[in-house]
Scaffold this motif. Structure first.
Motif, PDB file in Angstrom:
ATOM      1  N   GLY A 204       1.941  -7.524  -3.585  1.00  0.00           N
ATOM      2  CA  GLY A 204       1.531  -6.300  -2.903  1.00  0.00           C
ATOM      3  C   GLY A 204       2.619  -5.751  -1.992  1.00  0.00           C
ATOM      4  N   GLN A 229      -6.969  -6.969   2.726  1.00  0.00           N
ATOM      5  CA  GLN A 229      -6.116  -6.687   1.570  1.00  0.00           C
ATOM      6  C   GLN A 229      -6.648  -7.384   0.318  1.00  0.00           C
ATOM      7  N   VAL A 233      -7.722  -5.622  -3.336  1.00  0.00           N
ATOM      8  CA  VAL A 233      -7.186  -6.048  -4.631  1.00  0.00           C
ATOM      9  C   VAL A 233      -8.322  -6.436  -5.575  1.00  0.00           C
ATOM     10  N   LYS A 234      -9.286  -7.190  -5.046  1.00  0.00           N
ATOM     11  CA  LYS A 234     -10.433  -7.618  -5.865  1.00  0.00           C
ATOM     12  C   LYS A 234     -11.208  -6.425  -6.395  1.00  0.00           C
ATOM     13  N   LYS A 237      -8.466  -1.812  -6.091  1.00  0.00           N
ATOM     14  CA  LYS A 237      -7.775  -0.745  -5.354  1.00  0.00           C
ATOM     15  C   LYS A 237      -6.378  -1.197  -4.944  1.00  0.00           C
ATOM     16  N   LYS A 238      -5.615  -0.225  -4.490  1.00  0.00           N
ATOM     17  CA  LYS A 238      -4.236  -0.520  -4.097  1.00  0.00           C
ATOM     18  C   LYS A 238      -4.120  -0.679  -2.587  1.00  0.00           C
ATOM     19  N   VAL A 239      -3.304  -1.631  -2.154  1.00  0.00           N
ATOM     20  CA  VAL A 239      -3.004  -1.747  -0.731  1.00  0.00           C
ATOM     21  C   VAL A 239      -1.922  -0.719  -0.408  1.00  0.00           C
TER      22      VAL A 239
END
Ligand code: ZN
Ligand code: MN
Length: 468
Positions: A204, A229, A233-234, A237-239
């Motif tokens: 990430g 974060q 991710v789970k 979605k994007k961090v």
């Protein structure tokens, strides 16, 4: 999941009389905007002058962090517009920091681990912003106090060598202990140590958490970010690469802005300030005057006093306790002193949030208490109690023991034992029939009756003597 964490730490240097570039006092006062001069706030025509004392303190810090020094140093202006910085730039060091490529060792899971220090540099503190009526997003209005403008800061930047929030906690404890030994900072000063942390999960982007002002909060904030974060991710979605602010009241991080790059600031050389040479001989002079540091002291305590490593580690982590230990060890068996100082005394002081030097206790008092304990005049349990009372009442152990009746002398153990045996005939019979448990019960009854003035071994002996 793998994590990577790096830190940026701002330490307010407090052992100089004046600020970094002017003669305003380097201290904290109540009255806002009462210690700031034209130089502090950069009024036209004002001229900064470098405080050499600060440079020496910072060289000491960089040496303690095992940094390399450039041949000379200079200051640059970091240009940005913000209300805490009325002159429009912060005087700092960019191109050539005071120290580079340092190292601190921490002990994590019983193993030594090296944390690399990227750089350490000097800069001035901006003013202090006070949001009234909520945090930055909700405040009704904002006040600014320029007393802090120009207070010397040392910024310490680490490599992203931390693999967990726990390692960060250990590192900060070690760092603050080193700073305490050096005497360069005052932990009780507001904002004495401010931490920004970069954290990324494997694969990430980096997220920066700004301005964590309490030590304990650093670990909490990082743990929060790992969960936040991880959940993004789970959920597929994007961090975002961004800067987030730590909210210490709500214990959450909040998005502040997308992260700017260091290169987006305009840095220009500050021609008002001289270049300062850092030749080897000058640095050697400062190094030779440096006090013993925690690691050295640890080795000496283990070697000279034969303290167990755990005990030595616990004592040297606080300069204050280490000093106390050396005093007490002059008067009593050092291993006994070590056990009590790292154990019950430290626990009691921590409970009250006190350093030994603030506790009102004297080293001699600890010596006399331990002497009484060693001579068998007070039990283990009551010596602990005496320490607690001493911290609470700030009185000598003799007075405390008398007042709270903690000594053994006042006690007629045999008559108490007789009384207890008379009252507990059934248990006595059971014991005579061979039930060992009944004896434990009787010992417990006597202990209760004597409120800890006698220890279990003695009571046992006294019971058996009477039964003969
Ligand atoms: Zn000033
Ligand atoms: Mn900075």
């Amino acid at each position: 999941m793998k994590v990577k964490i790096g830190l940026e730490i701002h330490v307010a240097i407090s052992n100089t009389k004046t600020k970094l570039f002017c003669s305003c006092p380097n201290k904290v006062v109540k009255e806002p905007n009462s210690i700031c001069c034209p130089t502090c706030i950069g009024l036209p025509g004002s001229k900064p002058r470098v405080n050499r004392e600060v440079i020496n303190s910072a060289i000491g810090m960089a040496s303690a962090l095992n940094c390399r020094f450039p041949g000379e140093m200079f200051f640059s202006r970091k240009v940005y517009e913000y209300v805490d910085l009325p002159k429009g730039y912060q005087v700092t060091q960019y191109e050539l920091p005071l120290g580079r490529e340092g190292l601190i060792q921490i002990k994590s899971d019983g193993k030594l681990k090296k944390i690399r220090i990227t750089r350490i540099h000097l800069e001035e503190d901006p003013g202090k912003i006070i949001h009234v009526g909520g945090d930055i997003t909700r405040a009704k209005y904002t006040l600014v106090d320029y007393n802090r403008s120009g207070v010397p800061l040392c910024e310490i930047v680490t490599e992203p060598d931390f693999k967990s929030p726990e390692e960060v906690r250990l590192f900060l404890a070690k760092l603050s202990s080193i700073l305490d030994y050096l005497g360069v900072y005052d932990a009780s000063r507001e904002g004495a140590l401010r931490v920004d942390a970069n954290i990324s999960l494997e694969g990430g982007v980096r997220v920066e958490i700004k301005n964590i002002t309490s030590f304990k909060d650093v670990e909490t904030a990082l743990k929060y970010e790992i969960v936040r974060q991880g959940n993004l991710v789970k959920g597929g979605k994007k961090v975002e690469r961004e800067t987030r602010a730590w909210n210490s009241a709500l214990k959450v991080t909040k998005s502040l802005r997308t992260k700017e790059e260091e290169s987006e600031y305009g840095y220009i050389y500050d021609g008002d300030l001289p270049k300062i040479s850092l030749d080897r001989s000058k640095i050697e002079v400062i190094k030779n005057k440096m006090p013993e540091l925690p690691d050295q002291r640890f080795r000496r305590f283990v070697r000279d006093y034969h303290l167990p490593e755990k005990v030595a580690e616990s004592i040297v982590s606080e300069w204050d306790l280490a000093e106390l230990f050396e005093q007490v060890a002059k008067g009593i068996d050092p291993r006994l002193a070590g056990t009590w100082i790292s154990g019950y005394l430290k626990k009691t002081l921590n409970w009250h949030g006190l350093m030994f030097r603030e506790s009102g206790l004297k080293p001699e008092w600890i010596v006399s208490l331990l002497k009484m304990f060693k001579a068998g005049k007070i039990t283990d349990r009551n010596a602990e109690m005496a320490i607690r009372r001493m911290v609470e009442e700030k009185r000598k152990p003799e007075g405390i023991i008398r007042k709270h009746n903690l000594g053994k002398a006042a006690l007629d153990l045999d008559s108490v034992v007789k009384k207890v045996l008379d009252k507990n005939k059934q248990a006595l019979e059971d014991y005579k029939k061979g039930e060992e448990k009944a004896l434990h019960f009787l010992v417990g009854q006597v202990m209760r009756e004597t409120r800890g003035q006698a220890d279990a071994g003695e009571i046992r002996k006294a019971i058996l003597k009477l039964l003969k």
